[in-house]
Motif scaffolding. Structure first.
Motif, PDB file in Angstrom:
ATOM      1  N   TYR A  35       0.857  -1.297  -0.261  1.00  0.00           N
ATOM      2  CA  TYR A  35       0.119   0.101  -0.015  1.00  0.00           C
ATOM      3  C   TYR A  35       1.062   1.143   0.155  1.00  0.00           C
ATOM      4  CZ  TYR A  35      -3.767  -2.773   1.669  1.00  0.00           C
ATOM      5  OH  TYR A  35      -4.589  -4.183   1.909  1.00  0.00           O
ATOM      6  N   GLN A  37       0.614   5.433   1.223  1.00  0.00           N
ATOM      7  CA  GLN A  37      -0.066   6.655   2.167  1.00  0.00           C
ATOM      8  C   GLN A  37       0.287   7.943   1.848  1.00  0.00           C
ATOM      9  OE1 GLN A  37      -0.221   6.230   6.342  1.00  0.00           O
ATOM     10  NE2 GLN A  37      -2.102   7.188   6.427  1.00  0.00           N
ATOM     11  N   GLY A  40      -2.539  12.948   4.495  1.00  0.00           N
ATOM     12  CA  GLY A  40      -4.158  13.227   4.736  1.00  0.00           C
ATOM     13  C   GLY A  40      -4.821  12.200   4.247  1.00  0.00           C
ATOM     14  N   MET A  41      -4.339  11.133   3.438  1.00  0.00           N
ATOM     15  CA  MET A  41      -5.231  10.169   3.018  1.00  0.00           C
ATOM     16  C   MET A  41      -5.098   8.804   3.864  1.00  0.00           C
ATOM     17  SD  MET A  41      -6.345  11.632   0.347  1.00  0.00           S
ATOM     18  CE  MET A  41      -6.816  10.337  -0.779  1.00  0.00           C
ATOM     19  N   GLY A  42      -6.007   7.965   3.513  1.00  0.00           N
ATOM     20  CA  GLY A  42      -5.757   6.467   3.981  1.00  0.00           C
ATOM     21  C   GLY A  42      -4.900   5.807   2.826  1.00  0.00           C
ATOM     22  N   LEU A  43      -4.709   4.583   3.344  1.00  0.00           N
ATOM     23  CA  LEU A  43      -3.621   3.608   2.292  1.00  0.00           C
ATOM     24  C   LEU A  43      -4.587   3.112   1.270  1.00  0.00           C
ATOM     25  CD1 LEU A  43      -2.721   3.449   5.128  1.00  0.00           C
ATOM     26  CD2 LEU A  43      -1.636   1.133   4.513  1.00  0.00           C
ATOM     27  N   LEU A  45      -4.108   0.482  -2.017  1.00  0.00           N
ATOM     28  CA  LEU A  45      -3.552  -0.813  -2.543  1.00  0.00           C
ATOM     29  C   LEU A  45      -2.852  -0.541  -3.970  1.00  0.00           C
ATOM     30  CD1 LEU A  45      -3.254  -3.867  -1.716  1.00  0.00           C
ATOM     31  CD2 LEU A  45      -5.274  -4.149  -3.345  1.00  0.00           C
ATOM     32  N   VAL A  88       4.491   7.316   1.812  1.00  0.00           N
ATOM     33  CA  VAL A  88       4.995   6.216   2.892  1.00  0.00           C
ATOM     34  C   VAL A  88       4.368   4.864   2.180  1.00  0.00           C
ATOM     35  CG1 VAL A  88       4.843   5.404   5.182  1.00  0.00           C
ATOM     36  CG2 VAL A  88       4.744   7.937   4.684  1.00  0.00           C
ATOM     37  N   PHE A  90       3.666   0.713   2.887  1.00  0.00           N
ATOM     38  CA  PHE A  90       3.433  -0.263   3.586  1.00  0.00           C
ATOM     39  C   PHE A  90       3.087  -1.614   3.120  1.00  0.00           C
ATOM     40  CE2 PHE A  90       2.799   1.997   7.455  1.00  0.00           C
ATOM     41  CZ  PHE A  90       2.465   3.347   7.245  1.00  0.00           C
ATOM     42  N   PHE A 104       0.564  -5.176   9.403  1.00  0.00           N
ATOM     43  CA  PHE A 104       1.568  -4.274   8.536  1.00  0.00           C
ATOM     44  C   PHE A 104       2.765  -3.980   9.107  1.00  0.00           C
ATOM     45  CE2 PHE A 104      -1.854  -1.942   6.197  1.00  0.00           C
ATOM     46  CZ  PHE A 104      -2.897  -2.607   6.457  1.00  0.00           C
ATOM     47  N   GLY A 105       3.758  -3.804   8.215  1.00  0.00           N
ATOM     48  CA  GLY A 105       5.199  -3.581   8.426  1.00  0.00           C
ATOM     49  C   GLY A 105       5.154  -2.121   9.009  1.00  0.00           C
ATOM     50  N   GLU A 106       6.357  -1.509   9.326  1.00  0.00           N
ATOM     51  CA  GLU A 106       6.277  -0.329  10.085  1.00  0.00           C
ATOM     52  C   GLU A 106       6.413   1.051   9.006  1.00  0.00           C
ATOM     53  OE1 GLU A 106       8.602  -1.411  14.229  1.00  0.00           O
ATOM     54  OE2 GLU A 106       9.693  -0.414  12.823  1.00  0.00           O
ATOM     55  N   TRP A 109       9.638   5.251   4.163  1.00  0.00           N
ATOM     56  CA  TRP A 109       9.361   6.720   3.801  1.00  0.00           C
ATOM     57  C   TRP A 109      10.244   7.047   2.578  1.00  0.00           C
ATOM     58  CZ3 TRP A 109       6.931  10.412   7.355  1.00  0.00           C
ATOM     59  CH2 TRP A 109       6.173  10.061   8.517  1.00  0.00           C
TER      60      TRP A 109
ATOM     61  N   GLN B  44       2.717   3.337  12.419  1.00  0.00           N
ATOM     62  CA  GLN B  44       2.727   2.134  12.679  1.00  0.00           C
ATOM     63  C   GLN B  44       1.104   1.625  12.476  1.00  0.00           C
ATOM     64  OE1 GLN B  44       4.684  -0.506  13.017  1.00  0.00           O
ATOM     65  NE2 GLN B  44       3.095  -1.949  13.041  1.00  0.00           N
ATOM     66  N   PHE B  91      -8.549   4.703  11.353  1.00  0.00           N
ATOM     67  CA  PHE B  91      -9.127   4.306   9.914  1.00  0.00           C
ATOM     68  C   PHE B  91     -10.206   2.982   9.956  1.00  0.00           C
ATOM     69  CE2 PHE B  91      -6.461   6.982   7.348  1.00  0.00           C
ATOM     70  CZ  PHE B  91      -5.305   7.179   7.984  1.00  0.00           C
ATOM     71  N   GLY B 107     -10.784   4.819   4.063  1.00  0.00           N
ATOM     72  CA  GLY B 107     -11.309   6.183   3.982  1.00  0.00           C
ATOM     73  C   GLY B 107     -10.031   7.047   4.391  1.00  0.00           C
TER      74      GLY B 107
END
Lengths: 113, 116
Positions: A35, A37, A40-43, A45, A88, A90, A104-106, A109, B44, B91, B107
């Protein structure tokens, strides 16, 4: 108790350079995903895999390549980095089966200048 | 295709009080799952709670509980006795049963601030 390990954690690239983000998991999970990111957004795919030798595209695959030669590893390749790929990243994995927890991994960046 | 909407960009609550974060989703899948993930400044992704869509009973995990309204496609998270460590982005991604595309739909998240 490693879980999902991503390397590198931080990277600065010049436009046009290529690189590989590494992802490894030690939980014998069949499903792995990448993913990104943005601020200001979600992840979102990028690519995913449901087993060794099997990969498919997600929502935002352009500019990225993946392969899955082993169960443990799922590297993400940036073919020719662009500033729009600053984000970023993931990596995630989970067991086969409906609704299993995704680990998830850490995060990695990446800045493209 | 799935979509997830979190209509509250930011929420603020006093320490020890209760706060509810809203989430609505849209999916054509018959079998799906809903999650709440917490993302502190470290970035994380931490699983808070999960809900199977076929289960009518709302999931709970200690101070965290959900209100799952399947017909309304609503999946809110209630945090009781808020603590400073709860401050994070939250989220509520949805995921299908994993037979085909295997990924979560996110979202934009809700930024939760805990006032001491």
């Amino acid at each position: 108790n490693a879980g999902v390990t991503q390397t590198p954690k931080f990277q600065v690239l010049k436009t046009g350079q290529s690189m590989t983000l590494q992802c490894a998991q030690d939980m014998n999970h069949e499903y792995m995903s990448w993913y990104r990111q943005d601020p200001g957004m979600g992840l979102r795919l990028i690519h995913y895999s449901v087993g060794a030798g099997i990969t498919d595209q997600g929502e935002v695959p352009n500019g990225y390549n993946v392969s899955r030669s082993t169960t443990e590893d799922f590297p993400l390749r940036l073919l020719s980095a662009a500033p729009s790929q600053t984000s970023v990243y993931f990596c995630a994995s989970r067991n086969r089966g409906p609704g299993n927890t995704i680990y998830f991994g850490e995060g990695s960046w990446l800045t493209v200048v | 295709a799935q979509t997830v909407t979190q209509s509250q960009p930011e929420m603020s609550v006093q320490e020890a009080e209760t706060v509810t974060l809203s989430c609505t989703y849209d999916t054509s899948e018959s079998d799906y799952y809903l999650f709440w993930y917490k993302q502190p400044p470290s970035r994380q992704m931490i699983l808070v709670i999960r809900q199977e869509a076929y289960k009518q009973q709302n999931a709970t995990e200690n101070r965290f509980s959900v209100n799952f309204q399947k017909a309304a496609k609503s999946f809110s998270l209630k945090i009781s006795d808020s603590q400073l460590g709860d401050a994070a982005m939250y989220f509520c991604p949805s995921g299908n049963s994993g037979g085909g595309a295997d990924g979560l739909t996110f979202g934009k998240g809700t930024h939760l601030i805990i006032q001491p």
